[in-house]
Design an enzyme around this catalytic site. Structure first.
Site, PDB file in Angstrom:
ATOM      1  N   THR A 368     -22.570 -19.050  13.706  1.00 55.89           N
ATOM      2  CA  THR A 368     -23.292 -19.133  12.465  1.00 55.89           C
ATOM      3  C   THR A 368     -24.609 -19.855  12.785  1.00 55.89           C
ATOM      4  OG1 THR A 368     -21.170 -19.171  11.404  1.00 55.89           O
ATOM      5  CG2 THR A 368     -22.939 -20.254  10.204  1.00 55.89           C
ATOM      6  N   THR A 386     -24.525 -16.304   8.395  1.00 54.81           N
ATOM      7  CA  THR A 386     -23.746 -15.959   9.575  1.00 54.81           C
ATOM      8  C   THR A 386     -23.441 -14.471   9.684  1.00 54.81           C
ATOM      9  OG1 THR A 386     -21.669 -16.500  10.731  1.00 54.81           O
ATOM     10  CG2 THR A 386     -21.532 -16.321   8.357  1.00 54.81           C
ATOM     11  N   ASP A 410     -12.446 -13.659   8.482  1.00 57.79           N
ATOM     12  CA  ASP A 410     -12.266 -14.959   7.821  1.00 57.79           C
ATOM     13  C   ASP A 410     -11.241 -14.914   6.690  1.00 57.79           C
ATOM     14  OD1 ASP A 410     -13.816 -16.503   9.443  1.00 57.79           O
ATOM     15  OD2 ASP A 410     -15.504 -16.715   8.078  1.00 57.79           O
ATOM     16  N   SER A 439     -14.943 -19.431   3.508  1.00 59.92           N
ATOM     17  CA  SER A 439     -15.853 -19.850   4.578  1.00 59.92           C
ATOM     18  C   SER A 439     -15.730 -21.344   4.814  1.00 59.92           C
ATOM     19  CB  SER A 439     -17.287 -19.527   4.161  1.00 59.92           C
ATOM     20  OG  SER A 439     -18.205 -20.122   5.051  1.00 59.92           O
ATOM     21  N   SER A 440     -16.206 -21.792   5.973  1.00 59.67           N
ATOM     22  CA  SER A 440     -16.289 -23.232   6.255  1.00 59.67           C
ATOM     23  C   SER A 440     -17.736 -23.712   6.253  1.00 59.67           C
ATOM     24  CB  SER A 440     -15.681 -23.542   7.625  1.00 59.67           C
ATOM     25  OG  SER A 440     -14.323 -23.225   7.620  1.00 59.67           O
ATOM     26  N   GLY A 460     -20.338 -23.310  13.593  1.00 54.25           N
ATOM     27  CA  GLY A 460     -19.147 -23.805  14.303  1.00 54.25           C
ATOM     28  C   GLY A 460     -17.826 -23.458  13.689  1.00 54.25           C
TER      29      GLY A 460
HETATM   30  N1  GLY Z   1     -17.965 -17.319   9.601  1.00 53.17           N
HETATM   31  C1  GLY Z   1     -17.916 -18.731   9.616  1.00 53.17           C
HETATM   32  C2  GLY Z   1     -17.636 -19.286   8.265  1.00 53.17           C
HETATM   33  O1  GLY Z   1     -17.946 -18.648   7.272  1.00 53.17           O
HETATM   34  O2  GLY Z   1     -17.092 -20.350   8.161  1.00 53.17           O
END
Ligand code: GLY
Length: 559
Positions: A368, A386, A410, A439-440, A460
């Site tokens: 990302t 991302t 995800d 998502s993170s 990350g």
């Molecule tokens: N693809 C990484 C996130 O959305 O956390």
């Protein structure tokens, strides 16, 4: 500038990285994973644009100069904190196509088809980036849309010297069996590999950007670009249709707002888990007496781990797309009362146990990218977006010149399957048509006394939440400046697997031994996070910015 990593760890040699220095400016600043993209944003501000205009220019420029993660074929989140107005967020996370279902990646026996959720056309979610940037522009931009896309179009059309990092990527991708598209992505007009420092031109991408510049959101979701996307899907067993593209909308949502001592933190609500999880962890850490937890001591790392363990357990159990999970207990998860109860139950001498019979997968995409923007009026934008993995699905149409995400990975791929390796199967994040995957990503803006303090974020995968958490804690609790906060050692724990990852050589052997005696399983890893941040100092009215030294092409540009 306070001296950072170099003096803290003089014995470390960073092969591809320079030591991260701070950049200072009075008026405006952009910090991103590519200096040309940072400059694109700053040029827009110099020409009179605001932070939104600059962030759009930087986002499109990153799609050209940092294609591993900068994108128009993916999605992300924007947190916008205007100086004298209400903070808001824009959710432009990808969506599952209409034809998707919770069993999309399962065989007839209900088993996960080998990595199909990451490595196939089915892994592509309906892209959100163009819709999100367009919505932000419609509501808060000040310059003509076309004008803010121009730097990206110029970079794609005229080219820019291929950096060493991109050159190394191009060598790796040429050998990639993933697709002809990605193997030929870095070829020059003679069909030969573009060399280090040779001008790399992307005429197909320039043409796609030109159409978006002329037609706005419709230039991507309708018309010739949409037709070619659908054509690509039909020829490659994809399921995204014309209807999926027409129906895609970005959404403006209220931010997650929490406090930490005298600071106010604005972050992203679901479908990102970033804001809720970090708020819960900050609430716990607020109860710690800083004198009891000197920075990087065993007590400090223990408290970090125990905060992360609890935050990530909640993430796994409760969080998903709010449009599909209207009853998520967000207010309870970020309440100070819950933190107080949980804090009381933490043994300061002993690791607690992550219960693997409940819910946790360290393998979200790490590629990302985050960028931070502050304009001369003090408006702040924090964007993380991302393609999921590095160069996303590695699939795309040569006629369009951009890369599709593989964000469907995800979602929780196997409903009901949660195990100690970190696979999660809880309901809120199983696949459904038009649902956004959890998502993170954790773009944040922090204020103090109603004045901007910091803009921060990182790539990350699941480590994002923790690296941003530690970085802002470094500033708010340990009084580090922006570069020092970014470069300081980081750890990662995500409930399951019940393992603490620490950046190798950055915790003393004695500290690691103490933590093991407390019951923590400790595992060294390489770099955690790639943070891009700006801090504002109201005493002297100066912005200081820094790009993580692990970013080979990143940089802070100010004026
Ligand atoms: N693809 C990484 C996130 O959305 O956390």
């Amino acid at each position: 500038m306070k001296m950072i990593r170099y003096f803290l760890f003089p014995f470390l040699i960073f092969s591809s990285a320079t030591i991260c220095a701070q950049t200072y400016a009075r008026q405006g600043m952009v910090v991103s994973d590519n200096t040309l993209a940072s400059k694109a944003g700053v040029d827009i501000m110099k020409a009179g644009g605001n932070a939104i205009d600059a962030s759009i220019a930087t986002a499109f420029a990153l799609a050209v100069t940092h294609p591993a993660a900068g994108n128009i074929g993916g999605g992300g989140f924007m947190v916008y904190v205007p100086k004298n107005d209400t903070a808001t967020t824009i959710d432009f996370r990808e969506k599952a196509p209409l034809a998707a279902s919770s069993t999309l990646f399962l065989d007839k026996d209900g088993k996960l088809l080998a990595n199909k959720n990451h490595e196939s056309t089915l892994a592509i979610g309906v892209p959100g980036t163009v819709a999100g940037l367009y919505l932000a522009h419609q509501k808060y931009g000040s310059m003509p849309w076309r004008r803010v896309l121009q730097p990206a179009i110029d970079l794609a059309r005229e080219g820019f010297p291929l950096t060493w990092a991109l050159f190394k990527d191009s060598e790796r991708l040429r050998q990639s069996a993933a697709s002809d598209f990605i193997a030929s992505y870095f070829l020059n007009s003679s069909g030969k590999p573009t060399q280090f420092e040779e001008l790399w031109k992307q005429p197909a991408l320039a043409q796609t950007l030109e159409i978006i510049a002329q037609q706005g959101k419709d230039g991507f979701y309708k018309g010739v670009v949409a037709e070619k996307i659908v054509e690509f899907m039909q020829e490659n067993q994809g399921i995204i249709t014309k209807e999926d593209l027409i129906k895609y909308e970005a959404v403006e949502r209220l931010p997650i707002v929490t406090t930490f001592k005298d600071y106010t933190i604005y972050s992203m609500p679901p479908p990102s888990s970033g804001g809720v999880t970090m708020a819960a962890m900050l609430n716990l850490f607020e109860l710690v007496d800083v004198n009891d937890v000197p920075f990087n001591s065993a007590a400090y790392v223990h408290m970090l781990i125990e905060s992360m363990r609890r935050g990530f357990a909640d993430r796994a159990e409760f969080l998903g797309d709010p449009d599909f999970n209207p009853d998520m207990p967000v207010a309870r998860l970020i309440s100070k009362e819950r933190a107080a109860q949980r804090f009381a139950a933490i043994d300061i001498k002993k690791a607690s146990v992550s219960d693997s019979s409940a819910y946790g997968h360290p393998y979200d995409g790490k590629n990302t990218t985050h960028f931070s923007v502050v304009d001369p009026s003090g408006n702040a934008v924090s964007i993380t977006y991302t393609l999921e993995q590095s160069y996303g699905s590695k699939l795309g149409s040569k006629e369009l010149g951009f890369i599709f995400n593989n964000e469907m990975g995800d979602f929780n791929p196997v409903p009901g399957m949660t195990n100690s390796t970190g696979m999660i199967g809880s309901d809120p994040n199983t696949i459904a048509p038009e649902k956004r995957m959890l998502s993170s990503m954790n773009p944040v803006v922090i204020t103090k006394d109603d004045t901007l303090h910091m803009v921060m974020g990182s790539p990350g995968g699941r480590t994002i939440i923790n690296t941003v958490f530690q970085t802002v804690l470094n500033s708010m609790l340990y009084d580090m400046d922006v570069a020092e906060s970014i470069e300081a050692p980081k750890i990662h724990h995500q409930w399951l697997p019940d393992v603490t990852y620490y950046e190798k050589n950055k915790l003393s052997p004695d500290t690691i031994e103490k933590l093991k005696r407390m019951g923590h399983k400790m595992r060294p890893v390489g770099q955690l996070g790639r943070l891009m941040g700006i801090q504002y100092n109201p005493q002297n009215n100066i912005l200081s910015g820094a790009a993580d030294s692990s970013s080979p092409d990143g940089g802070a540009v100010g004026f």
